[in-house]
Enzyme design. Sequence first.
Site, short mmCIF file in Angstrom:
data_model
loop_
_atom_site.label_atom_id
_atom_site.label_comp_id
_atom_site.label_asym_id
_atom_site.label_seq_id
_atom_site.Cartn_x
_atom_site.Cartn_y
_atom_site.Cartn_z
N CYS A 1 30.71 34.65 32.49
CA CYS A 1 29.62 34.29 33.41
C CYS A 1 28.62 33.35 32.77
O CYS A 1 27.95 32.59 33.47
CB CYS A 1 28.93 35.55 33.91
SG CYS A 1 28.34 36.59 32.57
N LYS B 1 34.38 52.19 38.59
CA LYS B 1 35.59 51.58 39.15
C LYS B 1 35.87 50.27 38.41
O LYS B 1 35.08 49.34 38.46
CB LYS B 1 35.44 51.27 40.64
CG LYS B 1 36.78 50.85 41.25
CD LYS B 1 36.63 50.22 42.61
CE LYS B 1 36.35 48.76 42.56
NZ LYS B 1 37.38 47.95 41.89
N PRO B 2 37.02 50.22 37.71
CA PRO B 2 37.38 48.94 37.07
C PRO B 2 37.90 47.98 38.11
O PRO B 2 38.21 48.37 39.24
CB PRO B 2 38.51 49.35 36.11
CG PRO B 2 39.15 50.54 36.76
CD PRO B 2 38.04 51.25 37.53
N SER B 3 38.03 46.72 37.72
CA SER B 3 38.70 45.75 38.59
C SER B 3 40.16 46.17 38.75
O SER B 3 40.79 46.62 37.79
CB SER B 3 38.62 44.36 37.98
OG SER B 3 39.53 43.50 38.63
N GLU B 4 40.69 45.96 39.95
CA GLU B 4 42.11 46.25 40.19
C GLU B 4 43.00 45.32 39.38
O GLU B 4 44.18 45.61 39.16
CB GLU B 4 42.43 46.14 41.69
CG GLU B 4 42.29 44.75 42.31
CD GLU B 4 40.84 44.38 42.68
OE1 GLU B 4 39.89 44.94 42.08
OE2 GLU B 4 40.67 43.51 43.56
N ARG C 1 28.34 48.68 29.11
CA ARG C 1 27.01 48.13 29.42
C ARG C 1 26.35 48.95 30.53
O ARG C 1 25.13 49.09 30.58
CB ARG C 1 27.20 46.68 29.86
CG ARG C 1 25.98 45.97 30.31
CD ARG C 1 26.30 44.53 30.66
NE ARG C 1 25.76 43.64 29.65
CZ ARG C 1 26.04 42.34 29.54
NH1 ARG C 1 26.89 41.78 30.36
NH2 ARG C 1 25.48 41.60 28.61
N GLU D 1 24.85 41.75 38.84
CA GLU D 1 25.05 40.73 37.79
C GLU D 1 26.17 39.83 38.28
O GLU D 1 27.33 40.23 38.29
CB GLU D 1 25.46 41.38 36.46
CG GLU D 1 24.61 42.57 36.03
CD GLU D 1 23.13 42.28 36.06
OE1 GLU D 1 22.74 41.16 35.69
OE2 GLU D 1 22.37 43.16 36.48
N GLU E 1 31.08 27.55 40.66
CA GLU E 1 31.59 28.16 39.42
C GLU E 1 33.09 27.89 39.32
O GLU E 1 33.84 28.21 40.24
CB GLU E 1 31.31 29.66 39.46
CG GLU E 1 31.60 30.37 38.16
CD GLU E 1 31.33 31.89 38.25
OE1 GLU E 1 31.76 32.52 39.23
OE2 GLU E 1 30.70 32.43 37.33
N GLU F 1 25.31 37.24 24.22
CA GLU F 1 24.02 37.89 24.35
C GLU F 1 23.92 39.09 23.40
O GLU F 1 24.93 39.63 22.97
CB GLU F 1 23.74 38.29 25.80
CG GLU F 1 24.76 39.15 26.48
CD GLU F 1 25.88 38.40 27.21
OE1 GLU F 1 26.23 37.27 26.82
OE2 GLU F 1 26.42 38.98 28.15
N HIS G 1 19.85 40.61 29.98
CA HIS G 1 20.87 39.76 30.58
C HIS G 1 20.68 39.83 32.09
O HIS G 1 20.98 40.86 32.70
CB HIS G 1 22.24 40.29 30.17
CG HIS G 1 23.40 39.55 30.75
ND1 HIS G 1 23.66 38.23 30.47
CD2 HIS G 1 24.39 39.95 31.59
CE1 HIS G 1 24.75 37.85 31.11
NE2 HIS G 1 25.21 38.87 31.81
P1 NAD Z 1 34.80 40.27 42.14
O1 NAD Z 1 33.50 40.20 42.83
O2 NAD Z 1 36.00 39.77 42.83
O3 NAD Z 1 35.14 41.80 41.75
C1 NAD Z 1 34.25 42.58 40.99
C2 NAD Z 1 34.47 44.04 41.32
O4 NAD Z 1 34.06 44.30 42.66
C3 NAD Z 1 35.92 44.50 41.24
O5 NAD Z 1 35.95 45.79 40.69
C4 NAD Z 1 36.35 44.52 42.70
O6 NAD Z 1 37.40 45.41 42.97
C5 NAD Z 1 35.08 44.98 43.38
N1 NAD Z 1 34.93 44.61 44.78
C6 NAD Z 1 35.53 43.61 45.46
N2 NAD Z 1 35.08 43.56 46.73
C7 NAD Z 1 34.17 44.57 46.85
C8 NAD Z 1 33.35 45.03 47.92
N3 NAD Z 1 33.36 44.44 49.11
N4 NAD Z 1 32.52 46.06 47.68
C9 NAD Z 1 32.47 46.65 46.47
N5 NAD Z 1 33.23 46.28 45.42
C10 NAD Z 1 34.07 45.24 45.61
O7 NAD Z 1 34.58 39.57 40.73
P2 NAD Z 1 35.67 39.30 39.58
O8 NAD Z 1 36.57 38.21 40.05
O9 NAD Z 1 36.25 40.58 39.13
O10 NAD Z 1 34.76 38.78 38.38
C11 NAD Z 1 34.44 37.44 38.19
C12 NAD Z 1 33.01 37.18 38.63
O11 NAD Z 1 32.14 38.07 37.95
C13 NAD Z 1 32.55 35.79 38.26
O12 NAD Z 1 31.80 35.23 39.32
C14 NAD Z 1 31.66 36.02 37.04
O13 NAD Z 1 30.70 35.03 36.83
C15 NAD Z 1 31.05 37.35 37.38
N6 NAD Z 1 30.57 38.03 36.18
C16 NAD Z 1 29.23 38.15 35.99
C17 NAD Z 1 28.73 38.75 34.83
C18 NAD Z 1 27.25 38.92 34.61
O14 NAD Z 1 26.87 39.71 33.74
N7 NAD Z 1 26.38 38.20 35.33
C19 NAD Z 1 29.62 39.25 33.87
C20 NAD Z 1 30.98 39.13 34.11
C21 NAD Z 1 31.45 38.51 35.27
#
Ligand code: NAD
Length: 486
Positions: free
Chosen positions: A289, A180-183, A165, A255, A389, A449, A455
Amino acid sequence: MQSVAASQYQESPQYIDGSWRSAAGPVIDVVNPSTEDRLVGVPSSTSADVEAALRAARRAQRAWSALPIMQRGDYLRSIADVFAANHETLERLIVTEVGKPAAQAAGEVAFAQAFLRYNADWDRRLEGEILPGDVPGEVIHLLRSPVGVVVAICPWNYPLAVLCRKIAPALLTGNTVVAKPSEVTPLSTIEAFRLIDAHIGLPPGVLNLVTGGAETGRALVRSPLTSMVSFTGHRDTGKQVMAEAAANLTRVSLELGGKAPAIVWKDADLDIAVPAIVEARHTNAGQVCTSAERVLVHRDIVDAFTTRYVHAVRLLRVGDPMGSVDVGPLVSAAQLEKTTTALEQALDDGAVVAAGGGRPQGSAYARGYWFSPTVLRDVRVDARIMVEETFGPVTPIVAIGSLDEAVEISNSSRYGLSAYLFSRDYATVMRSVNDLQFGEIYINRTLGESVHAHHAGMKESGIGGEDGKWGLLRYTQIKTAYHHYG
Ligand code: NAD
């Protein structure tokens, strides 16, 4: 997981300037949420790695943006083709690291390809404007130019789809990217990059990958080399990203989370509403989300609705996500704890369990982050579960007496991403669409969506927005050229 791949994830997880590199930062374990088994430890990028990736992206950007846009579109189409040819590998990794049921993982890989193909098709449609000049012999061009280096920070719930996306519109419009993917779920992203590296031949530096958690993310956001941060994740992280990006006035697209209400009006067709909300609450075990997080049902039908909803929830198949199931485990111990706490607080707030209620019974669920699909009735409107949430398979049901009340409860949230409405009455639908403060409203249907729509969340659900024409244009900036020719 094949050991060859496992060793690559461990030994050289970063892709910078067209080559795989080792990383010397802290090793973060990736865990299979179905079993709690450690899959592999992935080392994090250091701040020097982040700097190297951003520099590579910056070096590559001018030549990349000078390529005819149709060629950039062709690259995206080729990536989609490679993902299609290797969909089983990608799906298996998503099931293994997210715990998402196989059919939903297949949907995610298809969704990822749709983002690539949709954005590629803008290659002959991206247009500027030509304006008359104020003086004789002058014409003004408004050009859609790239922003520069885009940092794509992704969450764990849709690792591949959210990556695509972001990278598809960013690359098409002439930006280069550091992702950067999630860890928590880096493996499907590393595999996607492995496929791109092996089959596509993108110019070095155009698309880079770094690994790690908050530290890596912060380094990406803080760097003056970053032109734009496209972030998807939690609301509180989004606020930190915005605050840190402010230091360099780096643009952000955020997002964030949601607390979608599903309003079931008294004339709703329950044959549509019940399965739609069950799906909207239980897809990816409620970790979406746009998930229906609170259900507001007209009091005339709340008993009938609840009976049918509970019946449908009890039929959901919970189990090994590799099999034919509806609900897998939650992604992590942290998510399990968060959902468990949300349930406990709801019970303290007076809610009554109508189905489920915690870890499912049986030896199959002894290990892993399992949580039964749970339905709560008699929930107070101000209960915490109606406000924060949950991101887990818990449905609080509240009776409402008027449309105004339903809209007011819905809008009282700090979130404003998505809302659902079930009604057969035209005026009810139109009033709700006008009054609901949500960026995305689903009427008489479940979640999901379209790649060509938009979005975006209102209020604390985000700033910016993705998908469709408006999402694509967010990765561009308008450059004005005054041509004085005579
Ligand atoms: P998160 O905020 O914990 O992590 C997201 C990403 O940010 C990860 O890659 C993480 O390593 C990174 N990150 C963490 N701290 C950071 C910082 N200080 N600076 C920069 N990057 C940082 O979120 P998550 O737990 O991975 O995802 C779940 C959340 O994402 C839920 O709240 C969900 O609703 C939301 N989400 C939103 C959408 C949307 O399109 N609106 C889609 C999917 C998920």
